[in-house]
Scaffold this motif. Structure first.
Motif, PDB file in Angstrom:
ATOM      1  N   LYS A 127      48.078  35.946  26.787  1.00  0.00           N
ATOM      2  CA  LYS A 127      47.274  34.788  27.165  1.00  0.00           C
ATOM      3  C   LYS A 127      47.556  34.383  28.612  1.00  0.00           C
ATOM      4  O   LYS A 127      46.645  33.997  29.347  1.00  0.00           O
ATOM      5  CB  LYS A 127      47.567  33.620  26.230  1.00  0.00           C
ATOM      6  N   ILE A 128      48.826  34.479  29.006  1.00  0.00           N
ATOM      7  CA  ILE A 128      49.200  34.116  30.374  1.00  0.00           C
ATOM      8  C   ILE A 128      48.541  35.063  31.381  1.00  0.00           C
ATOM      9  O   ILE A 128      48.008  34.632  32.412  1.00  0.00           O
ATOM     10  CB  ILE A 128      50.727  34.124  30.533  1.00  0.00           C
ATOM     11  N   LEU A 129      48.566  36.365  31.087  1.00  0.00           N
ATOM     12  CA  LEU A 129      47.934  37.332  31.987  1.00  0.00           C
ATOM     13  C   LEU A 129      46.436  37.083  32.094  1.00  0.00           C
ATOM     14  O   LEU A 129      45.869  37.123  33.190  1.00  0.00           O
ATOM     15  CB  LEU A 129      48.195  38.751  31.484  1.00  0.00           C
ATOM     16  N   ASN A 130      45.794  36.832  30.972  1.00  0.00           N
ATOM     17  CA  ASN A 130      44.354  36.564  30.984  1.00  0.00           C
ATOM     18  C   ASN A 130      44.018  35.286  31.747  1.00  0.00           C
ATOM     19  O   ASN A 130      42.908  35.147  32.277  1.00  0.00           O
ATOM     20  CB  ASN A 130      43.824  36.461  29.555  1.00  0.00           C
ATOM     21  N   ARG A 131      44.954  34.381  31.812  1.00  0.00           N
ATOM     22  CA  ARG A 131      44.729  33.118  32.515  1.00  0.00           C
ATOM     23  C   ARG A 131      45.031  33.249  34.004  1.00  0.00           C
ATOM     24  O   ARG A 131      44.298  32.718  34.840  1.00  0.00           O
ATOM     25  CB  ARG A 131      45.614  32.033  31.886  1.00  0.00           C
ATOM     26  N   PHE A 132      46.107  33.952  34.346  1.00  0.00           N
ATOM     27  CA  PHE A 132      46.591  33.957  35.727  1.00  0.00           C
ATOM     28  C   PHE A 132      45.959  35.041  36.594  1.00  0.00           C
ATOM     29  O   PHE A 132      45.744  34.814  37.794  1.00  0.00           O
ATOM     30  CB  PHE A 132      48.117  34.107  35.758  1.00  0.00           C
ATOM     31  N   ILE A 133      45.697  36.216  36.049  1.00  0.00           N
ATOM     32  CA  ILE A 133      45.182  37.317  36.880  1.00  0.00           C
ATOM     33  C   ILE A 133      43.846  36.952  37.529  1.00  0.00           C
ATOM     34  O   ILE A 133      43.682  37.102  38.754  1.00  0.00           O
ATOM     35  CB  ILE A 133      45.069  38.614  36.066  1.00  0.00           C
ATOM     36  N   PRO A 134      42.842  36.462  36.775  1.00  0.00           N
ATOM     37  CA  PRO A 134      41.599  36.051  37.449  1.00  0.00           C
ATOM     38  C   PRO A 134      41.810  34.921  38.453  1.00  0.00           C
ATOM     39  O   PRO A 134      41.163  34.886  39.502  1.00  0.00           O
ATOM     40  CB  PRO A 134      40.699  35.592  36.284  1.00  0.00           C
ATOM     41  N   LEU A 135      42.741  34.017  38.124  1.00  0.00           N
ATOM     42  CA  LEU A 135      43.015  32.897  39.026  1.00  0.00           C
ATOM     43  C   LEU A 135      43.653  33.384  40.318  1.00  0.00           C
ATOM     44  O   LEU A 135      43.268  32.952  41.420  1.00  0.00           O
ATOM     45  CB  LEU A 135      43.919  31.893  38.314  1.00  0.00           C
ATOM     46  N   LEU A 136      44.619  34.283  40.220  1.00  0.00           N
ATOM     47  CA  LEU A 136      45.270  34.821  41.410  1.00  0.00           C
ATOM     48  C   LEU A 136      44.286  35.612  42.261  1.00  0.00           C
ATOM     49  O   LEU A 136      44.334  35.566  43.497  1.00  0.00           O
ATOM     50  CB  LEU A 136      46.448  35.701  41.006  1.00  0.00           C
ATOM     51  N   GLN A 137      43.401  36.357  41.617  1.00  0.00           N
ATOM     52  CA  GLN A 137      42.393  37.096  42.376  1.00  0.00           C
ATOM     53  C   GLN A 137      41.502  36.142  43.161  1.00  0.00           C
ATOM     54  O   GLN A 137      41.211  36.379  44.342  1.00  0.00           O
ATOM     55  CB  GLN A 137      41.526  37.941  41.437  1.00  0.00           C
ATOM     56  N   LYS A 138      41.102  35.066  42.535  1.00  0.00           N
ATOM     57  CA  LYS A 138      40.212  34.107  43.186  1.00  0.00           C
ATOM     58  C   LYS A 138      40.895  33.392  44.343  1.00  0.00           C
ATOM     59  O   LYS A 138      40.290  33.186  45.405  1.00  0.00           O
ATOM     60  CB  LYS A 138      39.725  33.098  42.154  1.00  0.00           C
ATOM     61  N   LEU A 139      42.164  33.029  44.163  1.00  0.00           N
ATOM     62  CA  LEU A 139      42.836  32.193  45.149  1.00  0.00           C
ATOM     63  C   LEU A 139      43.540  32.994  46.247  1.00  0.00           C
ATOM     64  O   LEU A 139      43.709  32.490  47.360  1.00  0.00           O
ATOM     65  CB  LEU A 139      43.858  31.292  44.445  1.00  0.00           C
ATOM     66  N   LEU A 140      43.965  34.226  45.951  1.00  0.00           N
ATOM     67  CA  LEU A 140      44.777  34.979  46.902  1.00  0.00           C
ATOM     68  C   LEU A 140      43.992  36.025  47.689  1.00  0.00           C
ATOM     69  O   LEU A 140      44.220  36.200  48.890  1.00  0.00           O
ATOM     70  CB  LEU A 140      45.939  35.667  46.182  1.00  0.00           C
ATOM     71  N   CYS A 141      43.085  36.734  47.015  1.00  0.00           N
ATOM     72  CA  CYS A 141      42.445  37.885  47.664  1.00  0.00           C
ATOM     73  C   CYS A 141      41.641  37.491  48.891  1.00  0.00           C
ATOM     74  O   CYS A 141      41.732  38.136  49.940  1.00  0.00           O
ATOM     75  CB  CYS A 141      41.571  38.613  46.653  1.00  0.00           C
ATOM     76  N   GLN A 142      40.852  36.452  48.776  1.00  0.00           N
ATOM     77  CA  GLN A 142      40.028  36.040  49.914  1.00  0.00           C
ATOM     78  C   GLN A 142      40.880  35.564  51.087  1.00  0.00           C
ATOM     79  O   GLN A 142      40.506  35.737  52.249  1.00  0.00           O
ATOM     80  CB  GLN A 142      39.063  34.930  49.483  1.00  0.00           C
TER      81      GLN A 142
END
Length: 362
Positions: free
Chosen positions: A134-149
């Motif tokens: 559940k943590i991975l499903n919550r954090f991975i999309p969030l990290l992609q959105k906030l860090l990649c750009q």
């Protein structure tokens, strides 16, 4: 394996202690505590030095290790970890597990590449495997959105291109080169849909990831959306990075191997170059310079072993994981790049003349 009979002996001894009138109250309490403590230690099988760190739901517990150990466990230093934590914290709801523990669990998975069960039993991040999912499903999309750009940028200013070009010249004696292009495969589990598209030439399922790297081994562009059966050149021709670089390089070049086509801003090696010719000299220096991007991939995959051991998720989620790893790679070793100037570049004859001029000058 623990046997219940091994627990009976301490209990019998405990009963005997309580029947002895000569024991003081303190002694009776100790007689109760010691057998239970021994039982807990025996059934857990964890050394005393590690059992002291089992209270991991505290917000600061993961920081109670040396800086060197922290980087080893989570790939980034404490300062960077806290910065990322500050960014993601407003978007994550409060739960029984603290935000630092949840973020540490994500990084621990990326670093080890282990299965969820193995990470869940890591004594520093001791959580249930179902909770980790559940943590991975919550954090991975969030990290992609906030860090990649914020950390992956294909746009380069005039000054940044001049610095990169200077470094390539000093290291490899190739003028006006600012970056390198490469493709690499990241293994994934067999997808439920369109599995044949993800089967690559080497016989395993993968994503074919396009990367563009500068002279500092920083990833300035990535695309992990294509399946393993897709050719490198097709991915490049459809990429946003190619579209942007074709109009912003302003007379500078990127290097690519023979899988790609020679273009006005892309330098590829000569085919069938004879030894002793300027074409052969160019190819040698071209190969040396491109070795930098191969080293970048090696560092990326060694830093985040999940990319080596294969991702056991659906392709869309695997793509997010790759993007997050690229962003964290840049945070580990590079500075963010932003554009300050805009350029227009008009190419001619697909860069053949420019490549010949560079090769003849070597």
């Amino acid at each position: 394996m623990f046997r219940f009979s091994s627990f009976l002996a301490p209990l019998k001894q405990l009963t005997y202690f309580f029947t002895e009138k000569s024991l003081t109250t303190c002694e009776k309490k100790m007689a109760y505590v010691i057998p239970i403590a021994c039982f807990e230690a025996r059934i857990s099988g964890i050394p005393l030095s590690l059992r002291k760190s089992m209270h991991l739901k505290c917000n600061t517990c993961i920081f109670n290790i040396s800086d060197q150990s922290f980087v080893k466990f989570y790939a980034i230093d404490k300062i960077t970890f806290k910065k990322i934590l500050k960014v993601v914290k407003p978007y994550v709801q409060v739960s029984a597990l603290s935000h630092p523990i949840q973020l540490a669990a994500v990084f621990r998975y990326l670093v080890t590449g282990c299965s969820e069960l193995a990470v869940a039993h890591d004594y520093r991040v001791r959580i249930e495997s179902s909770m980790l999912a559940k943590i991975l499903n919550r954090f991975i999309p969030l990290l992609q959105k906030l860090l990649c750009q914020a950390t992956i940028s294909i746009q380069m200013s005039r000054q940044q291109m001049q610095i990169s070009s200077k470094n390539f010249w000093e290291k490899y004696k190739l003028p006006k080169v600012v970056a390198c292009l490469v493709g690499t495969h990241i293994g994934i589990k067999k997808p439920a849909k369109d599995c044949s598209d993800f089967l690559n030439k080497k016989g395993y399922y993968s994503l074919n990831v396009m990367l563009v790297c500068n002279d500092n081994m920083e990833i300035i562009a990535s695309d992990a959306t294509f399946p393993g059966s897709c050719r490198d050149s097709v991915i490049w021709n459809r990429s946003r990075a190619r579209e942007l670089l074709s109009v912003t390089l302003n007379g500078h070049f990127i290097l690519a191997n023979s899988k790609y086509s020679q273009e006005s801003f892309v330098l590829t090696p000569y085919k069938n170059a004879e030894i002793g010719t300027y074409q052969h000299t160019f190819n040698l220096r071209h190969a040396q310079a491109r070795n930098m991007v191969e080293q970048t991939i090696e560092v990326l995959k060694n830093r985040f072993l999940c990319l080596q051991r294969g991702l056991k998720y659906e392709p869309s989620f695997c793509c997010m994981i790759v993007n997050v790893c690229c962003a964290l790679h840049n945070l580990c070793g590079s500075q963010n790049l932003t554009i300050t100037d805009e350029f227009q570049f008009e190419g001619d004859d697909n860069g053949q003349r420019e490549r010949d001029e560079i090769a003849q000058s070597l």
